[in-house]
Design an enzyme around this catalytic site. Structure first.
Site, PDB file in Angstrom:
ATOM      1  N   THR A 187       4.839 -10.991 -21.598  1.00 33.28           N
ATOM      2  CA  THR A 187       6.205 -10.496 -21.547  1.00 33.28           C
ATOM      3  C   THR A 187       6.624 -10.318 -20.109  1.00 33.28           C
ATOM      4  O   THR A 187       5.843  -9.843 -19.287  1.00 33.28           O
ATOM      5  CB  THR A 187       6.352  -9.165 -22.296  1.00 33.28           C
ATOM      6  OG1 THR A 187       7.675  -8.671 -22.099  1.00 33.28           O
ATOM      7  CG2 THR A 187       5.343  -8.129 -21.832  1.00 33.28           C
ATOM      8  N   GLU A 330       5.466  -6.683 -27.475  1.00 35.92           N
ATOM      9  CA  GLU A 330       4.440  -5.671 -27.722  1.00 35.92           C
ATOM     10  C   GLU A 330       4.391  -5.202 -29.175  1.00 35.92           C
ATOM     11  O   GLU A 330       3.439  -4.526 -29.570  1.00 35.92           O
ATOM     12  CB  GLU A 330       4.681  -4.452 -26.823  1.00 35.92           C
ATOM     13  CG  GLU A 330       4.495  -4.700 -25.349  1.00 35.92           C
ATOM     14  CD  GLU A 330       5.768  -5.109 -24.637  1.00 35.92           C
ATOM     15  OE1 GLU A 330       5.882  -4.857 -23.427  1.00 35.92           O
ATOM     16  OE2 GLU A 330       6.677  -5.688 -25.290  1.00 35.92           O
ATOM     17  N   LYS A 441      19.041  -8.209 -20.361  1.00 28.96           N
ATOM     18  CA  LYS A 441      18.551  -9.103 -21.400  1.00 28.96           C
ATOM     19  C   LYS A 441      19.628 -10.146 -21.686  1.00 28.96           C
ATOM     20  O   LYS A 441      20.660  -9.850 -22.271  1.00 28.96           O
ATOM     21  CB  LYS A 441      18.199  -8.338 -22.668  1.00 28.96           C
ATOM     22  CG  LYS A 441      17.152  -9.038 -23.512  1.00 28.96           C
ATOM     23  CD  LYS A 441      16.579  -8.114 -24.557  1.00 28.96           C
ATOM     24  CE  LYS A 441      15.321  -8.716 -25.163  1.00 28.96           C
ATOM     25  NZ  LYS A 441      14.735  -7.844 -26.195  1.00 28.96           N
ATOM     26  N   TRP A 446      14.446 -11.551 -20.563  1.00 29.98           N
ATOM     27  CA  TRP A 446      14.627 -10.454 -19.610  1.00 29.98           C
ATOM     28  C   TRP A 446      14.834 -10.976 -18.199  1.00 29.98           C
ATOM     29  O   TRP A 446      14.212 -11.942 -17.765  1.00 29.98           O
ATOM     30  CB  TRP A 446      13.401  -9.546 -19.620  1.00 29.98           C
ATOM     31  CG  TRP A 446      13.231  -8.716 -20.842  1.00 29.98           C
ATOM     32  CD1 TRP A 446      12.357  -8.921 -21.860  1.00 29.98           C
ATOM     33  CD2 TRP A 446      13.956  -7.524 -21.179  1.00 29.98           C
ATOM     34  NE1 TRP A 446      12.483  -7.946 -22.808  1.00 29.98           N
ATOM     35  CE2 TRP A 446      13.457  -7.073 -22.417  1.00 29.98           C
ATOM     36  CE3 TRP A 446      14.968  -6.791 -20.553  1.00 29.98           C
ATOM     37  CZ2 TRP A 446      13.933  -5.931 -23.039  1.00 29.98           C
ATOM     38  CZ3 TRP A 446      15.443  -5.660 -21.161  1.00 29.98           C
ATOM     39  CH2 TRP A 446      14.944  -5.241 -22.391  1.00 29.98           C
TER      40      TRP A 446
END
Length: 548
Positions: A187, A330, A441, A446
């Protein structure tokens, strides 16, 4: 006293075996280079077993990381099952990362072999010299060509995917510990280097069951599913695993996610369920209107906030609103789904539209709470009070791969800090209202304002720079930079964008740079970003088609 239940293995192989055993007649359609190839579950499962044998031939040991650099295709689906079911770990590499980030995640994961779509070789090849762990590359021919890339990858063995599978006998899968690693994704949701999230077989199995629930995505045998969310992004939201286990038919779209193509796939294949980020649904709507989309039961949307106007446009123009879901890399990622309750039918259209702007209720298997940021003090579930959203559950990350415990994403009592500020009502309905950090975002990806700010201020003509995300009609948010010039300098927007382009991908760049005399600050000297966002809220109101 213990219960007397069998120790049934919750593994990717178990999901695979159910699809193989019960649904051999079901179809998988894979789109590549404008052509559609159709295969059955039975033939696909045979290829999965052959691919696992090919990994043995390549000398890839159990627990080794196998990278994929690919679009949504049947070959990528083979990897989703062959790699973890044979005891290896599939690392889905985000092809949209900047080259330095791609190199970082490959090295950090320790990928030994990378399976790459031929069409993506120009992106991957330049980073391979900085990836010493990669000893082999397997090319998946998705572009209809016969590119000779051997001379560009000196010292790396190059194989053809189809040749490997065709010349290898199918293998039986050996038992795998359900707690062992199955897949990993990185991520870029925080500043600094990307963080690795490692999914266990157990978490993938339980997440697949959650995605099959009637109050979540409801994936079932009767479905024909078009997963538009990339397979390199948070396990394609868990759709491939759940679909195979439940016997749903799949339409894998390849690289063309344009509005006309998406609409044609939905109509031609009588798709029942599909999922993607808001930008896809914005571009697809004009091409769906007036066509027969009665097969559709669910349009799931996540990755970025769904504008109320977009969901309502779908409801009024094709008869089916967009259903918002929420999660993170996550969280595997399914954590909350905005499916309205039965008694919500009594509300007005406007009231239901407002509810759909929330991310909904945490799914069974995930608990959520609100606390005051920086504390463990609970916030009232009244739909008004705001707090940091924190979650825990069987498919929620307990840490990042190879990261010191001091950087753990968990609170002292074991909840994942999401970085989102939200409200929650008395029935658990969650609405995201802000972020604890100022990350942007855009189109489901991101962007770090701090990184952009630092690079802008590396330019000798820039005295100060602040970057904020402001609403965009297509991408949900886009970065806007406010810059204070050094006195006497006349640097312009084009020069600063060129300066940034050496360090950032095109989609990460601000769409606009505003030159100002000063940047508003808080009482402690920090950039007043809330004020900046409000000041420039309408900057992109008329924009639609940039940074695809």
């Amino acid at each position: 006293m213990n219960g007397l239940m069998q120790d049934y293995p919750l593994t990717v192989h178990t999901l695979f075996r159910r699809g193989e055993s019960n649904f051999g007649h079901k179809r998988i359609t894979s789109v590549s280079a404008g052509h559609e190839a159709v295969t059955t579950y039975a033939d696909w499962a045979d290829d999965v077993r052959r691919l696992a044998g090919a990994l043995d031939r390549l000398g890839i040991p159990r627990s080794a990381r196998v990278g994929s650099f690919a679009w949504n295709s049947i070959r990528h689906l083979n990897l989703y099952f062959a790699v973890p079911a044979s005891g290896r770990v599939l690392h889905c590499i985000n092809i949209r990362l900047f080259p330095e980030q791609i190199s970082f995640v490959i090295n950090h994961a320790g990928d030994e072999v990378i399976f790459v779509d031929e069409s993506l070789l120009p992106t991957l090849i330049p980073v391979l010299p900085s990836c010493p762990t990669v000893k082999q590359v397997v090319v998946m021919r998705d572009s209809g060509g016969a590119a000779d890339c051997h001379s560009d990858m000196r010292g790396i063995a190059v194989h053809d995917f189809d040749d490997l599978v065709r010349t290898t006998n199918p293998v039986e899968f050996e038992p795998v510990d359900e707690w062992s690693a199955a897949m990993m994704c990185y991520t870029s949701g925080t500043t600094g280097d990307p963080k690795g999230v490692v999914y266990s077989h157990r978490s993938v199995f339980l997440h697949s069951m959650a995605a099959s629930g009637v109050d979540t995505l409801g994936i079932g045998e009767a479905d024909r599913i078009l997963p538009l969310v990339p397979m390199f992004h948070a396990n394609a939201w868990g759709i491939p695993h759940a679909a195979i286990a439940q016997g749903a038919e799949l339409v894998l779209p390849g690289s063309d996610l344009s509005g006309p193509t998406v609409a044609d796939l939905i109509v031609r294949h009588r798709v029942t369920m599909t999922a993607g980020v808001p930008t896809i649904w914005i571009s697809a709507l004009p091409h769906l209107e007036g066509r027969d989309v009665t097969s559709l039961r669910l349009i799931a949307c996540g990755g970025a906030a769904v504008p109320a106007a977009l969901s309502e446009d779908y409801r009024t123009r094709i008869g089916l609103p967009i259903q918002q879901a929420w999660g993170m890399t996550e969280t595997s990622p399914l954590a909350a789904v905005g499916k309205l309750d039965a008694d919500h039918a009594e509300l007005s259209d406007g009231e239901r539209a407002k509810l759909r702007t929330g991310v909904g209720r945490p799914v069974l298997g995930v608990e959520a709470r609100l606390v005051r940021p920086g504390t463990l003090d609970a916030v009232a579930h009244d739909g008004v009070a705001t707090g940091e959203l924190q979650v825990r559950g069987s498919w929620i990350a307990s840490g990042y791969y190879g990261v010191e415990q001091e950087e753990s994403p968990l609170t002292d009592d074991g909840w994942l800090r999401t970085g989102d500020v939200a409200t929650m009502d008395e029935r658990g309905w969650v609405r995201l209202v802000d972020r604890t950090k100022d990350l942007i975002k855009s189109g489901g990806e991101w962007i770090s304002p701090a990184d952009l700010e630092n690079e802008l201020m590396n330019h000798p003509a820039v005295a100060e720079a602040a970057v904020v995300g402001v609403p965009h009609p297509r991408w949900s948010e886009r970065p806007l930079a406010c810059v204070v010039r050094v006195p006497g300098q006349d640097v312009g927007e084009a020069e600063l964008l060129s300066h940034l382009s050496t360090e950032f991908a095109r989609w990460q760049l601000p769409d606009r740079i505003v030159f100002v005399e000063s940047i508003p600050k808080t009482s402690v000297g920090k950039f007043a970003k809330r004020e900046m966002r409000e000041l420039h809220r309408a900057a992109y109101a008329e924009c639609s088609d940039h940074h695809a």
